[in-house]
Design a protein around this motif. Structure first.
Motif, PDB file in Angstrom:
ATOM      1  N   LEU A  44       0.848  -1.181   0.000  1.00 23.52           N
ATOM      2  CA  LEU A  44       0.000   0.000   0.000  1.00 23.52           C
ATOM      3  C   LEU A  44       0.886   1.234   0.000  1.00 23.52           C
ATOM      4  CD1 LEU A  44      -2.753   1.388   0.235  1.00 23.52           C
ATOM      5  CD2 LEU A  44      -2.508   1.207   2.712  1.00 23.52           C
ATOM      6  N   ASP A  45       0.756   2.041  -1.034  1.00 28.92           N
ATOM      7  CA  ASP A  45       1.526   3.284  -1.139  1.00 28.92           C
ATOM      8  C   ASP A  45       0.737   4.388  -0.453  1.00 28.92           C
ATOM      9  OD1 ASP A  45       3.165   5.386  -1.786  1.00 28.92           O
ATOM     10  OD2 ASP A  45       2.912   5.199  -3.954  1.00 28.92           O
ATOM     11  N   SER A  46       1.153   4.790   0.715  1.00 28.35           N
ATOM     12  CA  SER A  46       0.435   5.815   1.483  1.00 28.35           C
ATOM     13  C   SER A  46       1.029   7.208   1.296  1.00 28.35           C
ATOM     14  CB  SER A  46       0.435   5.444   2.970  1.00 28.35           C
ATOM     15  OG  SER A  46       1.770   5.359   3.433  1.00 28.35           O
ATOM     16  N   ASP A  47       2.042   7.330   0.458  1.00 27.28           N
ATOM     17  CA  ASP A  47       2.712   8.619   0.259  1.00 27.28           C
ATOM     18  C   ASP A  47       2.388   9.191  -1.124  1.00 27.28           C
ATOM     19  OD1 ASP A  47       4.365  10.778   0.808  1.00 27.28           O
ATOM     20  OD2 ASP A  47       6.126   9.785  -0.025  1.00 27.28           O
ATOM     21  N   ILE A  48       1.088   9.379  -1.396  1.00 29.91           N
ATOM     22  CA  ILE A  48       0.675   9.936  -2.677  1.00 29.91           C
ATOM     23  C   ILE A  48      -0.203  11.159  -2.439  1.00 29.91           C
ATOM     24  CG2 ILE A  48       0.877   7.795  -3.976  1.00 29.91           C
ATOM     25  CD1 ILE A  48      -2.091   7.379  -3.621  1.00 29.91           C
ATOM     26  N   GLN A  49      -0.264  12.033  -3.427  1.00 31.73           N
ATOM     27  CA  GLN A  49      -0.998  13.288  -3.308  1.00 31.73           C
ATOM     28  C   GLN A  49      -2.268  13.264  -4.158  1.00 31.73           C
ATOM     29  OE1 GLN A  49       0.074  15.674  -1.147  1.00 31.73           O
ATOM     30  NE2 GLN A  49       1.636  14.164  -0.645  1.00 31.73           N
ATOM     31  N   PRO A  50      -3.381  13.819  -3.639  1.00 29.94           N
ATOM     32  CA  PRO A  50      -4.619  13.895  -4.414  1.00 29.94           C
ATOM     33  C   PRO A  50      -4.411  14.667  -5.719  1.00 29.94           C
ATOM     34  CG  PRO A  50      -5.045  14.432  -2.128  1.00 29.94           C
ATOM     35  CD  PRO A  50      -3.552  14.349  -2.289  1.00 29.94           C
ATOM     36  N   GLY A  51      -5.024  14.176  -6.793  1.00 26.29           N
ATOM     37  CA  GLY A  51      -4.945  14.825  -8.087  1.00 26.29           C
ATOM     38  C   GLY A  51      -3.705  14.484  -8.897  1.00 26.29           C
ATOM     39  N   MET A  52      -2.803  13.707  -8.347  1.00 26.04           N
ATOM     40  CA  MET A  52      -1.560  13.356  -9.039  1.00 26.04           C
ATOM     41  C   MET A  52      -1.704  12.009  -9.756  1.00 26.04           C
ATOM     42  SD  MET A  52       0.816  15.661  -8.622  1.00 26.04           S
ATOM     43  CE  MET A  52       2.270  14.725  -9.023  1.00 26.04           C
ATOM     44  N   THR A  53      -0.895  11.847 -10.801  1.00 31.32           N
ATOM     45  CA  THR A  53      -0.845  10.597 -11.553  1.00 31.32           C
ATOM     46  C   THR A  53       0.443   9.867 -11.189  1.00 31.32           C
ATOM     47  OG1 THR A  53      -2.068  11.572 -13.386  1.00 31.32           O
ATOM     48  CG2 THR A  53      -0.783   9.593 -13.871  1.00 31.32           C
ATOM     49  N   TYR A  54       0.329   8.568 -10.952  1.00 38.74           N
ATOM     50  CA  TYR A  54       1.484   7.749 -10.598  1.00 38.74           C
ATOM     51  C   TYR A  54       1.514   6.510 -11.485  1.00 38.74           C
ATOM     52  CZ  TYR A  54       1.559  10.632  -6.415  1.00 38.74           C
ATOM     53  OH  TYR A  54       1.609  11.690  -5.563  1.00 38.74           O
ATOM     54  N   GLN A  55       2.718   6.034 -11.751  1.00 39.97           N
ATOM     55  CA  GLN A  55       2.910   4.788 -12.493  1.00 39.97           C
ATOM     56  C   GLN A  55       3.640   3.809 -11.580  1.00 39.97           C
ATOM     57  OE1 GLN A  55       4.167   5.285 -16.722  1.00 39.97           O
ATOM     58  NE2 GLN A  55       4.534   7.384 -16.039  1.00 39.97           N
ATOM     59  N   TYR A  56       3.231   2.552 -11.629  1.00 33.67           N
ATOM     60  CA  TYR A  56       3.835   1.513 -10.795  1.00 33.67           C
ATOM     61  C   TYR A  56       4.274   0.351 -11.669  1.00 33.67           C
ATOM     62  CZ  TYR A  56       1.670   3.954  -6.898  1.00 33.67           C
ATOM     63  OH  TYR A  56       1.306   4.902  -5.993  1.00 33.67           O
ATOM     64  N   ARG A  57       5.326  -0.318 -11.230  1.00 41.26           N
ATOM     65  CA  ARG A  57       5.772  -1.556 -11.860  1.00 41.26           C
ATOM     66  C   ARG A  57       6.476  -2.397 -10.800  1.00 41.26           C
ATOM     67  NH1 ARG A  57      10.776   0.533 -15.690  1.00 41.26           N
ATOM     68  NH2 ARG A  57      12.280   0.801 -14.012  1.00 41.26           N
ATOM     69  N   VAL A  58       6.685  -3.673 -11.116  1.00 39.33           N
ATOM     70  CA  VAL A  58       7.309  -4.614 -10.180  1.00 39.33           C
ATOM     71  C   VAL A  58       8.458  -5.320 -10.893  1.00 39.33           C
ATOM     72  CG1 VAL A  58       6.927  -6.707  -8.815  1.00 39.33           C
ATOM     73  CG2 VAL A  58       5.137  -4.970  -8.950  1.00 39.33           C
ATOM     74  N   VAL A  59       9.557  -5.511 -10.161  1.00 38.08           N
ATOM     75  CA  VAL A  59      10.702  -6.283 -10.650  1.00 38.08           C
ATOM     76  C   VAL A  59      10.942  -7.398  -9.641  1.00 38.08           C
ATOM     77  CG1 VAL A  59      13.159  -6.230 -11.202  1.00 38.08           C
ATOM     78  CG2 VAL A  59      11.721  -4.259 -11.768  1.00 38.08           C
ATOM     79  N   SER A  60      11.016  -8.627 -10.118  1.00 42.13           N
ATOM     80  CA  SER A  60      11.280  -9.745  -9.206  1.00 42.13           C
ATOM     81  C   SER A  60      12.769 -10.067  -9.205  1.00 42.13           C
ATOM     82  CB  SER A  60      10.467 -10.982  -9.600  1.00 42.13           C
ATOM     83  OG  SER A  60      10.832 -11.410 -10.881  1.00 42.13           O
ATOM     84  N   SER A  61      13.197 -10.716  -8.129  1.00 42.58           N
ATOM     85  CA  SER A  61      14.606 -11.099  -8.014  1.00 42.58           C
ATOM     86  C   SER A  61      14.704 -12.493  -7.428  1.00 42.58           C
ATOM     87  CB  SER A  61      15.367 -10.109  -7.134  1.00 42.58           C
ATOM     88  OG  SER A  61      14.809 -10.077  -5.828  1.00 42.58           O
ATOM     89  N   THR A  62      15.791 -13.159  -7.753  1.00 43.18           N
ATOM     90  CA  THR A  62      16.051 -14.488  -7.204  1.00 43.18           C
ATOM     91  C   THR A  62      16.922 -14.348  -5.961  1.00 43.18           C
ATOM     92  OG1 THR A  62      18.013 -14.780  -8.573  1.00 43.18           O
ATOM     93  CG2 THR A  62      15.912 -15.561  -9.486  1.00 43.18           C
TER      94      THR A  62
END
Length: 92
Positions: A44-62
């Protein structure tokens, strides 16, 4: 996958496609020896601002630190409190 080490959650601010991503969290896999390993991870990303656009992605590791390519990007717009939001209707 027995050597899965974890997942890195990354975020970029803004809708631009070539924005720089920064790591928000590292979700480590700590249950490799369990009979039924965890199959779902969440962050859960709790450090975001109202009205803003954010992009998320995930990288896995061994466990030996090999990295996957990044996942598909998910774009999220944080709603402004008090504004009504409506689902977009498809155009004919």
């Amino acid at each position: 996958m027995e050597d899965l080490g974890g997942f890195s959650v990354e975020r970029a601010a803004g809708p631009e496609p070539r924005t720089t991503f920064t790591r928000l969290a590292l979700l480590e896999v700590t249950d490799r020896d369990r009979f039924r390993p965890i199959k779902r991870f969440q962050y859960l990303d709790s450090d975001i601002q109202p009205g803003m656009t954010y992009q998320y992605r995930v990288v896995s590791s061994t466990t030996d630190r090999y990295l996957s390519g990044p996942s598909n990007v998910v774009t999220v717009v944080r709603a402004v409190p008090g504004e009504e939001t409506h689902a977009l209707l498809p155009t004919p």
